[in-house]
Design a protein around this motif. Structure first.
Motif, PDB file in Angstrom:
ATOM      1  N   SER A 161       0.827  -1.215   0.000  1.00  0.00           N
ATOM      2  CA  SER A 161       0.000   0.000   0.000  1.00  0.00           C
ATOM      3  C   SER A 161       0.856   1.257   0.000  1.00  0.00           C
ATOM      4  N   ALA A 164       2.433   1.777  -3.403  1.00  0.00           N
ATOM      5  CA  ALA A 164       1.426   2.224  -4.374  1.00  0.00           C
ATOM      6  C   ALA A 164       1.009   3.667  -4.116  1.00  0.00           C
ATOM      7  N   ARG A 167       3.705   5.947  -5.178  1.00  0.00           N
ATOM      8  CA  ARG A 167       4.051   5.856  -6.606  1.00  0.00           C
ATOM      9  C   ARG A 167       5.542   5.617  -6.813  1.00  0.00           C
ATOM     10  N   LEU A 172       3.408  -0.456 -10.119  1.00  0.00           N
ATOM     11  CA  LEU A 172       2.216   0.013  -9.396  1.00  0.00           C
ATOM     12  C   LEU A 172       1.749   1.340 -10.003  1.00  0.00           C
ATOM     13  N   ARG A 177      -3.206   0.834  -9.894  1.00  0.00           N
ATOM     14  CA  ARG A 177      -3.831   1.401  -8.690  1.00  0.00           C
ATOM     15  C   ARG A 177      -5.335   1.576  -8.879  1.00  0.00           C
ATOM     16  N   ARG A 181      -8.327  -0.277  -6.721  1.00  0.00           N
ATOM     17  CA  ARG A 181      -8.505   0.816  -5.760  1.00  0.00           C
ATOM     18  C   ARG A 181      -9.188   0.351  -4.468  1.00  0.00           C
ATOM     19  N   LEU A 184      -6.553  -1.550  -2.587  1.00  0.00           N
ATOM     20  CA  LEU A 184      -5.567  -0.626  -2.024  1.00  0.00           C
ATOM     21  C   LEU A 184      -6.100   0.007  -0.740  1.00  0.00           C
TER      22      LEU A 184
END
Length: 215
Positions: A161, A164, A167, A172, A177, A181, A184
């Motif tokens: 997480s 991601a 970034r 990812l 993402r 979503r 995540l």
């Protein structure tokens, strides 16, 4: 036989190494990496029983220490604050200093070599060359997998997480993402208060940048 912990085992170290480009010999050195590393430190300290959440604030647990210089440095910093801070505030604090301390620790351990270059980014060489790719693959597999988030170990959820949200790698990217979503969000919750603090800190940062574009 007791397992010997390596400098590369902690969550912040894994996030740092995940962001390393082995071929270009550089790391995604930027503010978002700083946010991720700080959040990783907080999540690791929580997992080790050195931090707890109380009234939505992070509070040290007694005088516990980990023996890891980077983790303990942040723990002393938090303990020395005049009043408890929110998790997102602690994610934002001392990001560059924490990243530099972690970089130095990894270099001292022999995990990486760092070469400063005039007017160019530092050259960062990862000696276990396949490690960053393995970490990225682990994070991507966790984010795109089907294992219920509640069964995933919190630090593994945090790796995926936090990488991601910050970034840190192309595996990812925004398509991954977006497609995952909901997953995540679940993994961010599973990562605990440090995960939620990272998301809030990054959301605030990006909103400020977007809002300031027309000034």
């Amino acid at each position: 036989m007791e397992r010997t912990e390596r400098a590369t085992d902690s969550l912040p170290a894994r996030l740092f190494l995940l962001a390393c480009d082995v071929e270009a010999e550089r790391v995604k050195w930027g503010d978002e990496l700083g946010y991720a590393v700080r959040a990783g430190v907080l999540a690791e300290l929580t997992a080790r029983g050195c931090l707890r959440e109380e009234g939505r604030k992070a509070r040290p647990v007694g005088d516990r220490r980990t023996g890891d210089p980077v983790l303990d440095g942040v723990l002393r910093e938090i303990a020395g604050l005049p009043r408890p801070k929110s998790w997102s505030a602690l994610v934002r604090r001392e990001r560059r200093r924490t990243c530099l301390a972690l970089e130095g620790q990894l270099a001292k351990s022999g995990a990486i070599s760092v070469e400063s270059r005039t007017l160019r980014r530092k050259r960062v060489t990862v000696h276990e060359r396949d490690l960053p790719a393995r970490l990225r693959a682990e994070a991507a597999a966790t984010l795109t997998g089907s294992e219920p988030a509640g069964r995933i170990e919190p630090l593994r959820a945090a790796l995926a997480s936090m990488a991601a949200l910050s970034r840190l790698c192309p595996e990812l990217n925004w398509r991954v993402r977006y497609a995952n979503r909901r997953r995540l969000k679940e993994l961010t919750e599973r990562a605990g208060p440090a995960g939620r603090g990272l998301k809030k800190a990054l959301d605030t940062r990006r909103a400020a940048h977007n809002g300031g574009g027309g000034g």
